[in-house]
Design a protein around this motif. Structure first.
Motif, PDB file in Angstrom:
ATOM      1  N   ILE A  87       0.875  -1.181   0.000  1.00 16.18           N
ATOM      2  CA  ILE A  87       0.000   0.000   0.000  1.00 16.18           C
ATOM      3  C   ILE A  87       0.908   1.226   0.000  1.00 16.18           C
ATOM      4  N   ASP A  88       0.677   2.084  -0.966  1.00 16.12           N
ATOM      5  CA  ASP A  88       1.392   3.365  -0.984  1.00 16.12           C
ATOM      6  C   ASP A  88       0.434   4.376  -0.358  1.00 16.12           C
ATOM      7  N   ARG A  89       0.617   4.617   0.927  1.00 18.26           N
ATOM      8  CA  ARG A  89      -0.357   5.465   1.640  1.00 18.26           C
ATOM      9  C   ARG A  89      -0.279   6.919   1.176  1.00 18.26           C
ATOM     10  N   ALA A  90       0.933   7.389   0.880  1.00 23.65           N
ATOM     11  CA  ALA A  90       1.059   8.786   0.440  1.00 23.65           C
ATOM     12  C   ALA A  90       0.385   8.968  -0.919  1.00 23.65           C
ATOM     13  N   GLY A  91       0.598   7.995  -1.809  1.00 25.29           N
ATOM     14  CA  GLY A  91       0.011   8.101  -3.151  1.00 25.29           C
ATOM     15  C   GLY A  91      -1.388   7.529  -3.232  1.00 25.29           C
ATOM     16  N   LYS A  92      -1.890   6.961  -2.135  1.00 24.50           N
ATOM     17  CA  LYS A  92      -3.222   6.339  -2.047  1.00 24.50           C
ATOM     18  C   LYS A  92      -3.440   5.329  -3.180  1.00 24.50           C
ATOM     19  N   ALA A  93      -2.575   4.312  -3.159  1.00 22.40           N
ATOM     20  CA  ALA A  93      -2.703   3.263  -4.176  1.00 22.40           C
ATOM     21  C   ALA A  93      -2.283   1.923  -3.578  1.00 22.40           C
ATOM     22  N   VAL A  94      -2.908   0.867  -4.111  1.00 24.09           N
ATOM     23  CA  VAL A  94      -2.552  -0.497  -3.729  1.00 24.09           C
ATOM     24  C   VAL A  94      -1.783  -1.085  -4.904  1.00 24.09           C
ATOM     25  N   ARG A  95      -0.644  -1.745  -4.606  1.00 28.41           N
ATOM     26  CA  ARG A  95       0.115  -2.383  -5.685  1.00 28.41           C
ATOM     27  C   ARG A  95      -0.195  -3.863  -5.692  1.00 28.41           C
ATOM     28  N   LEU A  96      -0.522  -4.361  -6.877  1.00 28.71           N
ATOM     29  CA  LEU A  96      -0.825  -5.787  -7.022  1.00 28.71           C
ATOM     30  C   LEU A  96       0.445  -6.551  -7.390  1.00 28.71           C
ATOM     31  N   GLY A  97       0.362  -7.883  -7.270  1.00 29.27           N
ATOM     32  CA  GLY A  97       1.523  -8.728  -7.542  1.00 29.27           C
ATOM     33  C   GLY A  97       2.075  -8.540  -8.937  1.00 29.27           C
ATOM     34  N   ASP A  98       1.211  -8.197  -9.898  1.00 25.90           N
ATOM     35  CA  ASP A  98       1.699  -8.033 -11.281  1.00 25.90           C
ATOM     36  C   ASP A  98       2.182  -6.610 -11.546  1.00 25.90           C
ATOM     37  N   GLY A  99       2.269  -5.804 -10.491  1.00 21.96           N
ATOM     38  CA  GLY A  99       2.809  -4.452 -10.634  1.00 21.96           C
ATOM     39  C   GLY A  99       1.749  -3.376 -10.850  1.00 21.96           C
ATOM     40  N   THR A 100       0.514  -3.776 -11.150  1.00 22.07           N
ATOM     41  CA  THR A 100      -0.556  -2.791 -11.369  1.00 22.07           C
ATOM     42  C   THR A 100      -0.764  -1.942 -10.116  1.00 22.07           C
ATOM     43  N   LEU A 101      -0.977  -0.647 -10.306  1.00 21.55           N
ATOM     44  CA  LEU A 101      -1.308   0.227  -9.172  1.00 21.55           C
ATOM     45  C   LEU A 101      -2.802   0.529  -9.220  1.00 21.55           C
ATOM     46  N   VAL A 102      -3.477   0.329  -8.114  1.00 24.61           N
ATOM     47  CA  VAL A 102      -4.922   0.597  -8.059  1.00 24.61           C
ATOM     48  C   VAL A 102      -5.129   1.761  -7.094  1.00 24.61           C
ATOM     49  N   HIS A 103      -5.599   2.871  -7.627  1.00 20.92           N
ATOM     50  CA  HIS A 103      -5.813   4.053  -6.782  1.00 20.92           C
ATOM     51  C   HIS A 103      -7.033   3.862  -5.869  1.00 20.92           C
ATOM     52  N   TYR A 104      -6.967   4.390  -4.653  1.00 22.98           N
ATOM     53  CA  TYR A 104      -8.161   4.376  -3.787  1.00 22.98           C
ATOM     54  C   TYR A 104      -8.380   5.744  -3.159  1.00 22.98           C
ATOM     55  N   ASP A 105      -9.634   6.031  -2.877  1.00 26.49           N
ATOM     56  CA  ASP A 105      -9.943   7.153  -1.990  1.00 26.49           C
ATOM     57  C   ASP A 105     -10.093   6.635  -0.574  1.00 26.49           C
ATOM     58  N   LYS A 106     -10.802   5.501  -0.449  1.00 31.96           N
ATOM     59  CA  LYS A 106     -10.879   4.796   0.847  1.00 31.96           C
ATOM     60  C   LYS A 106     -10.523   3.343   0.568  1.00 31.96           C
ATOM     61  N   LEU A 107      -9.883   2.732   1.557  1.00 29.56           N
ATOM     62  CA  LEU A 107      -9.417   1.355   1.399  1.00 29.56           C
ATOM     63  C   LEU A 107      -9.910   0.518   2.576  1.00 29.56           C
ATOM     64  N   LEU A 108     -10.420  -0.657   2.283  1.00 30.97           N
ATOM     65  CA  LEU A 108     -10.805  -1.591   3.351  1.00 30.97           C
ATOM     66  C   LEU A 108      -9.912  -2.818   3.273  1.00 30.97           C
ATOM     67  N   LEU A 109      -9.287  -3.161   4.395  1.00 31.38           N
ATOM     68  CA  LEU A 109      -8.499  -4.387   4.467  1.00 31.38           C
ATOM     69  C   LEU A 109      -9.364  -5.466   5.123  1.00 31.38           C
ATOM     70  N   ALA A 110      -9.679  -6.481   4.343  1.00 33.25           N
ATOM     71  CA  ALA A 110     -10.498  -7.599   4.848  1.00 33.25           C
ATOM     72  C   ALA A 110      -9.772  -8.886   4.481  1.00 33.25           C
ATOM     73  N   THR A 111      -8.507  -8.930   4.925  1.00 40.47           N
ATOM     74  CA  THR A 111      -7.590  -9.980   4.467  1.00 40.47           C
ATOM     75  C   THR A 111      -7.697 -11.269   5.276  1.00 40.47           C
ATOM     76  N   GLY A 112      -8.539 -11.276   6.314  1.00 43.50           N
ATOM     77  CA  GLY A 112      -8.850 -12.525   7.001  1.00 43.50           C
ATOM     78  C   GLY A 112      -7.682 -13.110   7.772  1.00 43.50           C
TER      79      GLY A 112
END
Ligand SMILES: Cc1cc2nc3c(=O)[nH]c(=O)nc-3n(C[C@H](O)[C@H](O)[C@H](O)COP(=O)(O)OP(=O)(O)OC[C@H]3O[C@@H](n4cnc5c(N)ncnc54)[C@H](O)[C@@H]3O)c2cc1C
Length: 419
Positions: A87-112
Motif C-alpha cells: 500500500i502506498d499510503r502517500a500516493g493512495k494506491a494499492v500495488r498488485l503482484g503483477d505491478g498494477t497500481l490501483v488508486h483508492y480514496d478509501k481502502l478496506l483491508l479484509a484480508t482474514g
C-alpha cells in the motif's frame, strides 16, 4: 450508474469483503468499488467447509456469498487471483503482484486469517492438510471418504472448533480419528475445562480418540506418504492423514508493511482499529478476522467468526461513507457437530470468569452454559436450545448481577432475568 469521482478498494474477498461491497451499493455509493482477492473463486463463506460441504451433504455453490453474476450486476469490479502486495499510503494506491497500481480514496483491508502451520518434521508429506479454502475442503472431503472406505486413520492436531467439526465429519464417513490436544479438554481456550468435558464425551461416544496433554513432534512417512504421528510424550499414532487445526493467524503483512498500527500477538494480534473500524490511517479501514477493534464491553478484541465478518464488513463500509458508526456487536458464533447445534455469545476465556452456571439437561445436551464474573454474565452458549440469543446477549450487555439460582432454573424465563 457508476461515477468515477470516488474509488473504494477492498482487499480480501471473503465474507467481510463481499458484504462490505454489498453495503456500499445498498447505502447508495455510486463511485467505483474494486474488490481484490488472491483466491480464484468469487467470495464464499467458510463454515460449510467443515460442515455440510465437507460431509458431502451440501453443494459447492451453497457456500458462495453471491452468485457470480451479482458482481457485474452491481458494478463491483472483481480482481480475482490477484494479491495486493503493498500500500502506498502517500500516493493512495494499492500495488498488485503483477505491478498494477490501483488508486483508492478509501481502502478496506479484509484480508482474514490463515491457518497456523505445524513446525515439525514431516509436514511436507502428501497426507498433511490444512482447512481454510474451498480447495482444501474439496481435497479433504475426498480424503475422508476414502479413509472411511478403507478403515483409514486421520490424526487431527488441535481440539478447537475446526478440529472437532472435521472429527465429526470424519466419523460420519467411517474414518478412524485421533485428536491430539495440548490442553486437558477440547475447546479449552474458549470454554474452559468445565464445559469442554461435554465435548470430550460427545466425541468419545462417536468413537473419536483423544490424546490430551500432548503435542505432535513428528509426522512419520515413507515414500512421501504419512504412516504415523508422534507426540512429545513418546506416543505414536498410526495415521494415513494428518490435519493441522491449530488455529489461524490474522493476515496483517500488508498492513504491517504499510506502517499501520497492529495489536501484538499476546493480545490477539490483528490490525488495530477504533470502534468505527478505522485504522491508524484515516482513509484505511479493516474488518473481519483481521481487525482488532475497540469493543465497549470487552476492550481490544479480534473475533474470528462468521457473524463478525457478516456485520463488520457492512459497518466498515458505512464508516467509509462517512456515517457515524460504532461497531459494538456482542461476539457470536455457531457450530454443528453430529446432532449437536450450538450458538455462543460473548467472550469468556479461562481466567476471565469465576463461575459456570448450567441451565437445562447437560448430559442430554440440551442446555445453556453461562460464564460469569462476580455474578455478571460474560458469555452464554445454548446447545440444542434455540431462540435464546437475544436474552443471552441482553444479559451480557446489561453488566448487572443476576440471581444465579434463577439463571440455572429452566422454568424461569430468561427474559425475566434481563433488567
Ligand atoms: C473451515 C472453517 C469453518 C468455520 N466455521 C465457522 C462456524 O461454524 N461459525 C463461525 O462463526 N465461524 C466459522 N469460521 C470462521 C469464519 O469463516 C471466518 O470468521 C470468516 O471467514 C472471516 O471472514 P473474513 O472475510 O474476515 O476473512 P476470510 O474469509 O479469511 O477472507 C479473506 C480473503 O482475503 C484474501 N486475501 C488475504 N490477503 C490478501 C491480499 N494481500 N491480497 C488479496 N487477497 C488477500 C484471502 O485469501 C481470503 O480469500 C470457520 C472458518 C473456517 C476456515
Amino acid at each position: 450508474m457508476v461515477d468515477a469521482d470516488q474509488t473504494f478498494v477492498i482487499v480480501g474477498g471473503g465474507l467481510a469483503g463481499a458484504k462490505a461491497a454489498e453495503a456500499l451499493r445498498s447505502e447508495g455509493f455510486t463511485g467505483r468499488v474494486i474488490l481484490i482477492c488472491d483466491e480464484r473463486d468469487h467470495p464464499y463463506e467458510r463454515p460449510p467447509l467443515s460442515k455440510g460441504y465437507l460431509q458431502g451433504k451440501d453443494a459447492r455453490d451453497k457456500a458462495f456469498v453471491h452468485d457470480a453474476a451479482w458482481y457485474a450486476q452491481n458494478d463491483i469490479e472483481l480482481h480475482l487471483g490477484q494479491t495486493a502486495v503493498a500500500i502506498d499510503r502517500a500516493g493512495k494506491a494499492v500495488r498488485l503482484g503483477d505491478g498494477t497500481l490501483v488508486h483508492y480514496d478509501k481502502l478496506l483491508l479484509a484480508t482474514g486469517a490463515e491457518p497456523r502451520r505445524l513446525d515439525i518434521p514431516g509436514t511436507g508429506l502428501a497426507g498433511v492438510h490444512h482447512l481454510r479454502r474451498l480447495a482444501h475442503a474439496e481435497r479433504l472431503r475426498g480424503v475422508l471418504a476414502s479413509l472411511g472406505r478403507d478403515n483409514g486413520h486421520i490424526v487431527i492436531a488441535g481440539g478447537g472448533w475446526i478440529g472437532l467439526e472435521v472429527a465429526a465429519a470424519a466419523r460420519e464417513y467411517g474414518a478412524e480419528v485421533t485428536i491430539v490436544e495440548p490442553q486437558a479438554s477440547p475447546l479449552y481456550g474458549v470454554l474452559g475445562p468445565e464445559v469442554g468435558q461435554i465435548f470430550t464425551d460427545l466425541h468419545a461416544e462417536h468413537g473419536v480418540r483423544f490424546h490430551f496433554g500432548a503435542r505432535l513432534t513428528e509426522i512419520v512417512g515413507q515414500d512421501g506418504m504419512v504412516l504415523a504421528a508422534r507426540t512429545d510424550d513418546g506416543d505414536e499414532h498410526p495415521a494415513h492423514d494428518v490435519l493441522a487445526a491449530i488455529g489461524a493467524a490474522p493476515r496483517t503483512a500488508l498492513a504491517e508493511s504499510a506502517g499501520l498500527d497492529l495489536v501484538d500477538r499476546a493480545h490477539g494480534g490483528g490490525i488495530a482499529v477504533d470502534s468505527s473500524l478505522r485504522t491508524s490511517d484515516p482513509d484505511i479501514y479493516a474488518a473481519g478476522d483481521v481487525a482488532a477493534a475497540q469493543h465497549p464491553l470487552f476492550g481490544t478484541l479480534r473475533v474470528e467468526h462468521w457473524a463478525n465478518a457478516l456485520n463488520g464488513g457492512p459497518a466498515a463500509a458505512r464508516a467509509m461513507l462517512g456515517q457515524d458508526v460504532t461497531y459494538e456487536r456482542v461476539p457470536y458464533f455457531f457450530s454443528d457437530q453430529y446432532d449437536v447445534g450450538l450458538e455462543y455469545s460473548g467472550w469468556a476465556p479461562p481466567g476471565s470468569y469465576d463461575q459456570v452456571v448450567l441451565r437445562g439437561d447437560a448430559p442430554k445436551r440440551e442446555f445453556i452454559a453461562f460464564w460469569l464474573k462476580e455474578g455478571r454474565v460474560l458469555a452464554g452458549m445454548n446447545v440444542n436450545v434455540w431462540d435464546v440469543t437475544d436474552p443471552i446477549q441482553q444479559l451480557i450487555r446489561s453488566g448487572t448481577e443476576v440471581d444465579t439460582t434463577a439463571l440455572a432454573d429452566p422454568t424461569v424465563p430468561l427474559d425475566s432475568l434481563v433488567p
